[in-house]
Motif scaffolding. Structure first.
Motif, PDB file in Angstrom:
ATOM      1  N   GLN A  23       0.744  -1.402   0.403  1.00 56.69           N
ATOM      2  CA  GLN A  23      -0.250   0.177   0.118  1.00 56.69           C
ATOM      3  C   GLN A  23       0.597   1.309   0.299  1.00 56.69           C
ATOM      4  O   GLN A  23       0.420   2.238  -0.206  1.00 56.69           O
ATOM      5  N   ALA A  24       2.105   1.383   1.289  1.00 60.51           N
ATOM      6  CA  ALA A  24       2.606   2.513   1.271  1.00 60.51           C
ATOM      7  C   ALA A  24       3.263   3.235  -0.625  1.00 60.51           C
ATOM      8  O   ALA A  24       3.367   1.906  -1.028  1.00 60.51           O
ATOM      9  N   GLY A  25       3.431   3.949  -0.905  1.00 60.97           N
ATOM     10  CA  GLY A  25       4.455   4.860  -1.901  1.00 60.97           C
ATOM     11  C   GLY A  25       5.107   5.867  -1.418  1.00 60.97           C
ATOM     12  O   GLY A  25       5.580   6.136  -0.544  1.00 60.97           O
ATOM     13  N   PRO A  26       4.465   6.854  -2.301  1.00 57.91           N
ATOM     14  CA  PRO A  26       6.340   8.003  -2.591  1.00 57.91           C
ATOM     15  C   PRO A  26       5.283   8.740  -1.627  1.00 57.91           C
ATOM     16  O   PRO A  26       4.507   9.395  -1.004  1.00 57.91           O
ATOM     17  N   ALA A  27       6.934   9.214  -0.617  1.00 58.55           N
ATOM     18  CA  ALA A  27       6.620   9.967   0.239  1.00 58.55           C
ATOM     19  C   ALA A  27       6.928  11.406  -0.074  1.00 58.55           C
ATOM     20  O   ALA A  27       7.405  11.783  -1.425  1.00 58.55           O
ATOM     21  N   SER A  28       6.722  12.310   0.922  1.00 60.05           N
ATOM     22  CA  SER A  28       6.879  13.519   0.140  1.00 60.05           C
ATOM     23  C   SER A  28       8.464  14.320   0.515  1.00 60.05           C
ATOM     24  O   SER A  28       9.148  13.106   0.531  1.00 60.05           O
ATOM     25  N   PRO A  29       9.365  14.629  -0.629  1.00 63.34           N
ATOM     26  CA  PRO A  29      10.879  14.673  -1.402  1.00 63.34           C
ATOM     27  C   PRO A  29      11.569  15.534   0.547  1.00 63.34           C
ATOM     28  O   PRO A  29      10.437  16.151   1.070  1.00 63.34           O
ATOM     29  N   GLY A  30      12.919  14.740   0.845  1.00 61.94           N
ATOM     30  CA  GLY A  30      12.862  15.066   1.694  1.00 61.94           C
ATOM     31  C   GLY A  30      14.514  16.099   1.474  1.00 61.94           C
ATOM     32  O   GLY A  30      13.896  16.960   0.455  1.00 61.94           O
ATOM     33  N   ASP A  31      15.357  16.258   2.238  1.00 66.88           N
ATOM     34  CA  ASP A  31      16.146  17.630   1.639  1.00 66.88           C
ATOM     35  C   ASP A  31      16.437  17.869   0.844  1.00 66.88           C
ATOM     36  O   ASP A  31      17.573  19.121   0.212  1.00 66.88           O
ATOM     37  N   ALA A  97      10.201  -0.152   6.549  1.00 65.95           N
ATOM     38  CA  ALA A  97      11.317   0.419   5.710  1.00 65.95           C
ATOM     39  C   ALA A  97      10.794   1.496   5.164  1.00 65.95           C
ATOM     40  O   ALA A  97       9.229   1.972   4.435  1.00 65.95           O
ATOM     41  N   SER A  98      11.559   2.770   4.720  1.00 64.46           N
ATOM     42  CA  SER A  98      10.969   4.164   3.859  1.00 64.46           C
ATOM     43  C   SER A  98      12.137   4.733   2.877  1.00 64.46           C
ATOM     44  O   SER A  98      13.364   4.475   3.420  1.00 64.46           O
ATOM     45  N   ASP A  99      11.755   4.993   2.443  1.00 65.27           N
ATOM     46  CA  ASP A  99      12.956   6.155   1.134  1.00 65.27           C
ATOM     47  C   ASP A  99      13.353   7.439   2.046  1.00 65.27           C
ATOM     48  O   ASP A  99      14.852   7.659   1.901  1.00 65.27           O
ATOM     49  N   ASP A 100      12.328   7.980   3.555  1.00 70.41           N
ATOM     50  CA  ASP A 100      12.882   8.858   3.832  1.00 70.41           C
ATOM     51  C   ASP A 100      13.439   8.529   4.915  1.00 70.41           C
ATOM     52  O   ASP A 100      14.717   9.653   5.254  1.00 70.41           O
ATOM     53  N   PHE A 101      14.238   7.209   5.164  1.00 66.53           N
ATOM     54  CA  PHE A 101      15.194   6.627   5.702  1.00 66.53           C
ATOM     55  C   PHE A 101      16.099   6.021   5.248  1.00 66.53           C
ATOM     56  O   PHE A 101      16.776   4.811   5.799  1.00 66.53           O
ATOM     57  N   ARG A 102      16.473   6.489   3.602  1.00 67.74           N
ATOM     58  CA  ARG A 102      17.536   5.168   2.933  1.00 67.74           C
ATOM     59  C   ARG A 102      18.084   5.073   3.455  1.00 67.74           C
ATOM     60  O   ARG A 102      19.707   4.425   3.664  1.00 67.74           O
ATOM     61  N   TYR A 103      18.783   6.818   4.303  1.00 66.10           N
ATOM     62  CA  TYR A 103      20.201   6.145   4.577  1.00 66.10           C
ATOM     63  C   TYR A 103      20.602   6.764   5.670  1.00 66.10           C
ATOM     64  O   TYR A 103      21.306   7.503   6.490  1.00 66.10           O
ATOM     65  N   GLY A 104      19.425   6.093   6.621  1.00 64.61           N
ATOM     66  CA  GLY A 104      19.546   5.870   8.403  1.00 64.61           C
ATOM     67  C   GLY A 104      18.589   7.150   8.429  1.00 64.61           C
ATOM     68  O   GLY A 104      18.247   8.381   8.265  1.00 64.61           O
ATOM     69  N   VAL A 105      19.249   7.157   9.510  1.00 63.73           N
ATOM     70  CA  VAL A 105      18.403   8.524  10.492  1.00 63.73           C
ATOM     71  C   VAL A 105      18.984   9.588  10.353  1.00 63.73           C
ATOM     72  O   VAL A 105      20.322   9.629   9.725  1.00 63.73           O
ATOM     73  N   GLN A 106      18.306  10.882   9.801  1.00 62.44           N
ATOM     74  CA  GLN A 106      19.040  12.094   9.852  1.00 62.44           C
ATOM     75  C   GLN A 106      18.759  13.562  10.710  1.00 62.44           C
ATOM     76  O   GLN A 106      19.135  14.276  10.679  1.00 62.44           O
TER      77      GLN A 106
END
Length: 313
Positions: A23-31, A97-106
């Protein structure tokens, strides 16, 4: 970019099953902005429409199987992927899992609050957890283990359950059974990126910063999934009846906060994101046909989902 998704690992003494909530999909763009592969993923508005149609059909299926009480099931917000009820002889481990955390916590503040579990929090914010009985769970998912009954109320459970039946009506197949080049190439980009010289240099700078903060890890992945820390926390809290595996410990929060701070101090995310973008652009160039096919497949699914909802309005 994909919003947090739940990867449900159902473990027994004899076998392991896996289910992925698509169900999950694109999230809002990160910085750092969207990644190139996101252009071929399903837009968030379409994800919501497909999810609504999916659960609308699943509700109809469940009523047909004899679960009359689900006729008025609230699907706004959408339920999360069903979990097998506790006490049924199966241990379930859910990984988020999430692309917002693709590189881990920020974000240090977020890390101080949620540790390495912000993806779970994001998922639960968008998808409502619901408790299911075992018959309901089996009818919804068709995920049978051992001697689980294959029928309910005298009706045979459809292949992959009512959610699988709904997926076939919308997508033509169950998405988990079809290779998704966006996911596959996204994973390949990460694998290639971590072997890149610039990425390794970023890892070393981050690791040196972590050592100064009292933590010894070679990469952010090592810090996020430290089996020694997890084992120590479990042993310390095993006798605590109120211990919740979903709640980050003080040690996890401390590590995650240092992790996020070191990423900011070393410019880690900026560096690895640039590597990721470069690799993804190359992967897109050599896989454009299959990616375009995925984009058409997504659009067709969204169109069918809108037609399904229009027929029921």
């Amino acid at each position: 970019m994909r919003r947090a998704a739940a990867l449900l690992l159902v473990l027994t003494s004899a076998l392991a099953l896996a289910a992925c909530d698509r169900q999950a999909g694109p999230a809002s763009p990160g910085d750092r902005g969207r990644l190139p592969l996101a252009e071929y993923d399903m837009p968030e508005d379409d994800v919501r429409v497909v999810g609504t149609a999916r659960w609308t059909l699943a509700k109809e299926c469940m009523v047909r199987l004899g679960f009359d009480r689900l006729r008025d099931l609230d699907i706004d917000p959408l339920p999360g992927w069903p979990r097998r009820p506790a006490g049924t002889g199966v241990v379930s481990l859910v990984v988020y899992a999430s692309d917002d955390f693709r590189y881990g916590v920020q974000d240090p503040e977020q890390a101080a609050r949620y540790g390495y579990q912000a993806a779970r929090v994001d998922y639960e914010r968008h998808y409502r957890e619901k408790k299911w009985t075992l018959p309901e769970y089996l009818a919804l998912t068709g995920e049978f283990v051992g001697d689980d009954p294959k029928s309910v109320h005298g009706h045979l459970v459809p292949k992959r359950g009512c959610l699988g039946e709904a997926d076939r009506a919308i997508h033509g197949t169950v998405p988990q059974d079809r290779k998704d080049p966006v996911l596959d190439l996204g994973a390949e980009s990460l694998e290639q990126g971590k072997r890149d010289r610039a990425w390794k240099k970023a890892d070393r700078a981050w690791s040196a910063c972590m050592r100064r903060a009292g933590h010894r890890y070679a990469t952010p992945t090592d810090a996020a999934s430290d089996p020694d820390r997890d084992r120590e926390e479990l042993e310390e809290n095993l006798t605590d009846p109120e211990y919740d595996l979903n709640q980050p410990s003080a040690a996890e929060k401390k590590t995650a906060t240092a992790d996020a701070r070191c990423k900011r101090r070393t410019g880690y995310v900026r560096t690895v994101h640039a590597v990721d973008v470069r690799i993804q652009n190359k992967l897109i160039a050599s896989n454009r046909a299959k990616l375009e096919d995925q984009r058409r497949w997504n659009r067709d699914a969204a169109r069918r989902a809108r037609d399904i909802l229009a027929d029921r309005s």
